[in-house]
Design a protein around this motif. Structure first.
Motif, PDB file in Angstrom:
ATOM      1  N   ILE A 126      39.510  38.872  39.666  1.00  0.00           N
ATOM      2  CA  ILE A 126      40.426  39.890  39.167  1.00  0.00           C
ATOM      3  C   ILE A 126      40.817  39.606  37.708  1.00  0.00           C
ATOM      4  CG2 ILE A 126      41.416  40.630  41.372  1.00  0.00           C
ATOM      5  CD1 ILE A 126      43.808  38.789  40.669  1.00  0.00           C
ATOM      6  N   SER A 127      40.978  40.699  36.964  1.00  0.00           N
ATOM      7  CA  SER A 127      41.411  40.609  35.572  1.00  0.00           C
ATOM      8  C   SER A 127      42.482  41.662  35.317  1.00  0.00           C
ATOM      9  CB  SER A 127      40.243  40.879  34.611  1.00  0.00           C
ATOM     10  OG  SER A 127      39.205  39.955  34.815  1.00  0.00           O
ATOM     11  N   LYS A 128      43.367  41.323  34.379  1.00  0.00           N
ATOM     12  CA  LYS A 128      44.379  42.278  33.952  1.00  0.00           C
ATOM     13  C   LYS A 128      44.521  42.180  32.439  1.00  0.00           C
ATOM     14  CE  LYS A 128      47.501  45.302  34.091  1.00  0.00           C
ATOM     15  NZ  LYS A 128      47.214  46.657  34.616  1.00  0.00           N
ATOM     16  N   PHE A 129      44.496  43.328  31.783  1.00  0.00           N
ATOM     17  CA  PHE A 129      44.605  43.349  30.318  1.00  0.00           C
ATOM     18  C   PHE A 129      45.855  44.098  29.901  1.00  0.00           C
ATOM     19  CE2 PHE A 129      40.183  43.273  31.576  1.00  0.00           C
ATOM     20  CZ  PHE A 129      39.669  42.234  30.817  1.00  0.00           C
ATOM     21  N   TYR A 130      46.568  43.555  28.924  1.00  0.00           N
ATOM     22  CA  TYR A 130      47.644  44.302  28.279  1.00  0.00           C
ATOM     23  C   TYR A 130      47.287  44.440  26.805  1.00  0.00           C
ATOM     24  CZ  TYR A 130      50.717  43.995  32.346  1.00  0.00           C
ATOM     25  OH  TYR A 130      51.269  44.131  33.595  1.00  0.00           O
ATOM     26  N   ASN A 131      47.206  45.666  26.348  1.00  0.00           N
ATOM     27  CA  ASN A 131      46.833  45.930  24.952  1.00  0.00           C
ATOM     28  C   ASN A 131      45.553  45.186  24.559  1.00  0.00           C
ATOM     29  OD1 ASN A 131      49.212  47.440  24.689  1.00  0.00           O
ATOM     30  ND2 ASN A 131      50.357  45.563  24.234  1.00  0.00           N
ATOM     31  N   GLY A 132      44.576  45.207  25.442  1.00  0.00           N
ATOM     32  CA  GLY A 132      43.298  44.590  25.131  1.00  0.00           C
ATOM     33  C   GLY A 132      43.265  43.080  25.296  1.00  0.00           C
ATOM     34  N   ARG A 133      44.431  42.466  25.554  1.00  0.00           N
ATOM     35  CA  ARG A 133      44.474  41.011  25.720  1.00  0.00           C
ATOM     36  C   ARG A 133      44.518  40.700  27.214  1.00  0.00           C
ATOM     37  NH1 ARG A 133      47.947  36.762  25.777  1.00  0.00           N
ATOM     38  NH2 ARG A 133      49.664  38.152  26.302  1.00  0.00           N
ATOM     39  N   ALA A 134      43.667  39.761  27.628  1.00  0.00           N
ATOM     40  CA  ALA A 134      43.622  39.425  29.047  1.00  0.00           C
ATOM     41  C   ALA A 134      44.800  38.522  29.396  1.00  0.00           C
ATOM     42  CB  ALA A 134      42.312  38.721  29.383  1.00  0.00           C
ATOM     43  N   VAL A 135      45.621  38.931  30.373  1.00  0.00           N
ATOM     44  CA  VAL A 135      46.676  38.042  30.848  1.00  0.00           C
ATOM     45  C   VAL A 135      46.223  37.338  32.125  1.00  0.00           C
ATOM     46  CG1 VAL A 135      48.653  39.167  29.788  1.00  0.00           C
ATOM     47  CG2 VAL A 135      47.807  40.012  31.954  1.00  0.00           C
ATOM     48  N   VAL A 136      45.281  37.963  32.830  1.00  0.00           N
ATOM     49  CA  VAL A 136      44.621  37.317  33.955  1.00  0.00           C
ATOM     50  C   VAL A 136      43.143  37.608  33.778  1.00  0.00           C
ATOM     51  CG1 VAL A 136      44.311  37.258  36.461  1.00  0.00           C
ATOM     52  CG2 VAL A 136      46.597  37.598  35.505  1.00  0.00           C
ATOM     53  N   GLU A 137      42.317  36.568  33.895  1.00  0.00           N
ATOM     54  CA  GLU A 137      40.911  36.780  33.582  1.00  0.00           C
ATOM     55  C   GLU A 137      40.023  36.157  34.644  1.00  0.00           C
ATOM     56  OE1 GLU A 137      40.098  35.505  29.640  1.00  0.00           O
ATOM     57  OE2 GLU A 137      38.267  36.681  29.470  1.00  0.00           O
ATOM     58  N   GLU A 138      39.215  36.991  35.290  1.00  0.00           N
ATOM     59  CA  GLU A 138      38.175  36.508  36.214  1.00  0.00           C
ATOM     60  C   GLU A 138      38.737  35.481  37.196  1.00  0.00           C
ATOM     61  OE1 GLU A 138      34.460  37.105  35.942  1.00  0.00           O
ATOM     62  OE2 GLU A 138      35.361  38.912  35.100  1.00  0.00           O
ATOM     63  N   LEU A 139      39.868  35.819  37.790  1.00  0.00           N
ATOM     64  CA  LEU A 139      40.525  34.864  38.676  1.00  0.00           C
ATOM     65  C   LEU A 139      40.037  35.056  40.107  1.00  0.00           C
ATOM     66  CD1 LEU A 139      42.869  32.702  38.742  1.00  0.00           C
ATOM     67  CD2 LEU A 139      44.317  34.570  39.515  1.00  0.00           C
ATOM     68  N   SER A 140      39.503  33.998  40.691  1.00  0.00           N
ATOM     69  CA  SER A 140      39.085  34.049  42.093  1.00  0.00           C
ATOM     70  C   SER A 140      39.797  32.950  42.852  1.00  0.00           C
ATOM     71  CB  SER A 140      37.570  33.856  42.216  1.00  0.00           C
ATOM     72  OG  SER A 140      36.904  34.926  41.602  1.00  0.00           O
ATOM     73  N   LEU A 141      40.259  33.303  44.054  1.00  0.00           N
ATOM     74  CA  LEU A 141      41.113  32.385  44.793  1.00  0.00           C
ATOM     75  C   LEU A 141      41.101  32.823  46.248  1.00  0.00           C
ATOM     76  CD1 LEU A 141      43.139  30.152  43.881  1.00  0.00           C
ATOM     77  CD2 LEU A 141      44.891  31.892  43.875  1.00  0.00           C
ATOM     78  N   THR A 142      40.982  31.891  47.186  1.00  0.00           N
ATOM     79  CA  THR A 142      41.089  32.256  48.599  1.00  0.00           C
ATOM     80  C   THR A 142      42.237  31.476  49.224  1.00  0.00           C
ATOM     81  OG1 THR A 142      38.737  32.696  48.711  1.00  0.00           O
ATOM     82  CG2 THR A 142      39.878  32.380  50.794  1.00  0.00           C
ATOM     83  N   VAL A 143      43.202  32.211  49.737  1.00  0.00           N
ATOM     84  CA  VAL A 143      44.355  31.583  50.383  1.00  0.00           C
ATOM     85  C   VAL A 143      44.154  31.708  51.888  1.00  0.00           C
ATOM     86  CG1 VAL A 143      46.851  31.601  50.629  1.00  0.00           C
ATOM     87  CG2 VAL A 143      45.818  32.248  48.445  1.00  0.00           C
ATOM     88  N   PRO A 144      44.015  30.575  52.594  1.00  0.00           N
ATOM     89  CA  PRO A 144      43.795  30.665  54.038  1.00  0.00           C
ATOM     90  C   PRO A 144      45.033  31.170  54.775  1.00  0.00           C
ATOM     91  CG  PRO A 144      43.612  28.382  53.237  1.00  0.00           C
ATOM     92  CD  PRO A 144      44.066  29.203  52.096  1.00  0.00           C
TER      93      PRO A 144
END
Lengths: 249, 307
Positions: free
Chosen positions: B7-25
Motif C-alpha cells: 500500500i502507498s499513500k501520497f500527499y501532494n505528490g509526496r509519499a507518506v506511506v510507500e509500498e508497505l506490506s505487512l501481515t498481522v496474524p
C-alpha cells in the motif's frame, strides 16, 4: 422549586404577562393619553386592534425568520462539508451583502415587483436576517472538535448520521444564538414595513409621525419594544435548554 | 488476519506511506512504531478507510476492505483515538453503545453489553453509565473510549496512540488493562505509538516504520537483539537497551524451579524488569516466584537477570 413559584420567579413570564396585558389594555388608556397629550385626536390608535397588529407582525417575522433559518442552516451545512468548502467565501459574501443592503431600500425595490402589503417586508427581513444565521451556523458547526467528527465517522456513522446525531446537536446553542439575533432585529425592523402597507405595530408609529400624534408613536413603540424583549428572553431560555451537557459554556 | 499488500499513500505528490506490506496474524497485538511523520497513523487509518489508500490493497480475513460499503466496514472494526473523541453530549452509556445502536441492537442487549464493558474496564456500571464525558478523568475517558471501540465485539481493533495524552500513572494501568483484555478476548489489535516502552510492553509483533517504509517487522525481542538497520538500532536502543531487554523477558524463562526463598513473591508472568524493581525495593538478591494461585514454584536471583 414548585412550578407556580418557578413561574413567579421567572422574568420571562412577568415580561410576557406585561406585554399581553398592555396589548389588551391599550385601547382603554384613552383617558390617560388624553390627559398627557390633550391635543392628540384620537388619543389611542383605533384603526385596527393592537392584537391584530401584533399577530400580523408576528406572522411576517416568523415567515421571514423561518425561511432564513432553513436556508441559512442549509447553506452552513453545505459549506462545512468537504464538497462545499470552496463555496464558503461566496456564502459569506452573499450573506454580508444581504445584511448591508438597507431594508428600506429592499422595500423600495420589492414593492414594484410584489405590490403593497406584507410580502415586500417578508423579503426584506429574510435578506436582512440571513447573515447572523449563516455566520453562527458555520461557527457552530466548526466548533465541533475534529476528534469527535473523526470518531463518529470511524465508528461507521454515515455523513448524515454524523450531522444529525453529533454536529447539529453540538452546534445547536450557537445556531440558535444566530436565529435569536436575527429574529430580535427582525421584530424591530418589521415596523418599517408599515410604510408599504404591511400591518405591524409600526403602523401606529408611522400614523402618529405623519399626523404629529405623539401618543400613537408611544403606543406602537412600547409594544414593539416589549415584543422584542419577550422574544429575546424566550430564545435565551431555549438556548439554555438546548445546550448539551458537555458543550463549552 | 490483516494483510497490507504494497500500500502507498501520497500527499501532494509526496509519499507518506510507500509500498508497505505487512501481515498481522489473527489474535496478534501488532504495534506500528516509529517517529512522528513516519506514516504509522496514516497506515492505521487506511485499514478502516478514513484515509483511502492510493495504491495496494488491504484485506481482512482475505476480504478486501474496498469490497464493503464504508460504513458497514467501520462498524465491524473497533476504533479508538488519542483524544478519545467521546461525544460530549451523550452519556457514557450512549457513547459506549454507539456502534450497537448503529447496528440496530435491542435496548436490553445494549444495556447488558454496556454493563459488561464497564465492568471489564473496572468502572462501576451504576456510577458511570449516566455520567457525561466531561465529568470523567482523562484515564476514565480513555477507558470509555476503548470500551466504545469494543462495544459491538469487533474482530479487529484499531488504536491510534490511545494512551498518548494521559498521565504516566493512568497510562501504566491502562496498558495493563489492555494487555489483560487482549489476553481475555483474543482480539486482533493494531496499535499505533511512538513510545518504544509502550510497544515493548504490549506488542506481540512490532512493525517499525521509517519515512513511510517498513524498517523491520518482528517480535519485540528480535528487534532489540537483531536490529535490521542502524535506524532500528537507534530507535529502539536510543537509551537503556539493557532495561528494555529485561522488560520483554519473563521471570518464568530465568527462574530456578523447585528452590525456595524468603521474601516478597514475584509472579511467574512478571517481566525481569519488574523482578529487578522488586529486588531493589526489598533489598533482596533472591526472591520467591509464585504461580497464579500464590504457590511458590521457584526463585529468581539477581544473577539470573544478567545471564
Amino acid at each position: 422549586m414548585p412550578r407556580p413559584l418557578r413561574l413567579a420567579a421567572s422574568p420571562l413570564w412577568w415580561t410576557a404577562v406585561l406585554f399581553v396585558a398592555l396589548l389588551l389594555a391599550m385601547p382603554h388608556t384613552g383617558a390617560l393619553f388624553h390627559a398627557a397629550f390633550p391635543a392628540a385626536k384620537p388619543p389611542v390608535y383605533a384603526r385596527a386592534s393592537f392584537v391584530e397588529l401584533f399577530l400580523s407582525q408576528a406572522g411576517i417575522v416568523a415567515t421571514a425568520s423561518a425561511t432564513a433559518s432553513a436556508l441559512g442552516i442549509a447553506v452552513a451545512v453545505f459549506v462545512t462539508r468537504p464538497a462545499g468548502r470552496d463555496f464558503r467565501a461566496i456564502a459569506d459574501a452573499l450573506a454580508t451583502i444581504g445584511q448591508t443592503f438597507p431594508p428600506a431600500a429592499v422595500l423600495a425595490l420589492a414593492v414594484p415587483a410584489l405590490g403593497f402589503g406584507p410580502r415586500p417586508t417578508v423579503v426584506a427581513l429574510f435578506l436582512y436576517g440571513l447573515l447572523p444565521i449563516v455566520e453562527n451556523a458555520i461557527a457552530g458547526l466548526e466548533t465541533v472538535p475534529g476528534a469527535v467528527r473523526e470518531a463518529a465517522a470511524g465508528m461507521g456513522m454515515t455523513g448524515w448520521q454524523v450531522l444529525a446525531r453529533v454536529e447539529l446537536p453540538l452546534a445547536a446553542p450557537v445556531i440558535l444564538a444566530g436565529i435569536r439575533v436575527s429574529v430580535t432585529i427582525g421584530i424591530g425592523t418589521a415596523t418599517i414595513g408599515s410604510t408599504v402597507g404591511a400591518l405591524t405595530l409600526g403602523t401606529p408609529i408611522f400614523d402618529g409621525l405623519a399626523g404629529n400624534k405623539v401618543p400613537l408613536v408611544l403606543q406602537g413603540a412600547i409594544l414593539v419594544a416589549l415584543f422584542a424583549i419577550v422574544t429575546d428572553m424566550a430564545f435565551a431560555r431555549l438556548e439554555r435548554r438546548l445546550r448539551p451537557p458537555g458543550a463549552a459554556r | 488476519m490483516i494483510e497490507l499488500d504494497r500500500i502507498s499513500k501520497f500527499y501532494n505528490g509526496r509519499a507518506v506511506v510507500e509500498e508497505l506490506s505487512l501481515t498481522v496474524p489473527t489474535g496478534a497485538l501488532c504495534v506500528l512504531l516509529g517517529p512522528s511523520g513516519c506514516g504509522k497513523s496514516t497506515t492505521l487509518r487506511m485499514v478502516n478507510r478514513l484515509v483511502p489508500a492510493d495504491r495496494g490493497t488491504i484485506r481482512i480475513d482475505g476480504e478486501a476492505v474496498d469490497a464493503l460499503p464504508v460504513a458497514a466496514l467501520r462498524r465491524r472494526i473497533g476504533y479508538a483515538i488519542q483524544s478519545t473523541g467521546l461525544f460530549p453530549h451523550w452519556r457514557v452509556e450512549d457513547n459506549i453503545a454507539t456502534v450497537p445502536r448503529l447496528l440496530g441492537w435491542k435496548r436490553g442487549r445494549m444495556r447488558d453489553r454496556v454493563t459488561e464493558l464497564l465492568e471489564m474496564f473496572r468502572l462501576d456500571p451504576e456510577t458511570y453509565r449516566g455520567k457525561y464525558p466531561h465529568e470523567l478523568s482523562g484515564g476514565e475517558q480513555q477507558r470509555v473510549g476503548v470500551a466504545r471501540a469494543l462495544a459491538a465485539d469487533p474482530e479487529l481493533l484499531l488504536m491510534d496512540e490511545p494512551f498518548g495524552a494521559i498521565d504516566p500513572i493512568a497510562r501504566d494501568s491502562l496498558q495493563g488493562e489492555l494487555a489483560r483484555i487482549h489476553r481475555e478476548t483474543g482480539k486482533t489489535i493494531v496499535f499505533v505509538t511512538h513510545d518504544i516502552e509502550e510497544a515493548l510492553r504490549l506488542a506481540s509483533d512490532i512493525a517499525i516504520l521509517d519515512r513511510g517504509r517498513l524498517a523491520q517487522f518482528g517480535a519485540p525481542l528480535d528487534l532489540l537483539e537483531h536490529p535490521a538497520s542502524d535506524f532500528v538500532r537507534d530507535f529502539v536502543g536510543a537509551q537503556g537497551i539493557g532495561l528494555k531487554l529485561l522488560s520483554v523477558r519473563r521471570v518464568a524463562e530465568r527462574m530456578r524451579r523447585g528452590e525456595t526463598a524468603e521474601g516478597e513473591k514475584v509472579p511467574l508472568e512478571a517481566t525481569l524488569r519488574e523482578a529487578l524493581a522488586a529486588m531493589t525495593v526489598h533489598h533482596a538478591s533472591v526472591l520467591p516466584v509464585a504461580d497464579g494461585d500464590g504457590t511458590v514454584v521457584g526463585t529468581i536471583a539477581l544473577t539470573d537477570l544478567v545471564r
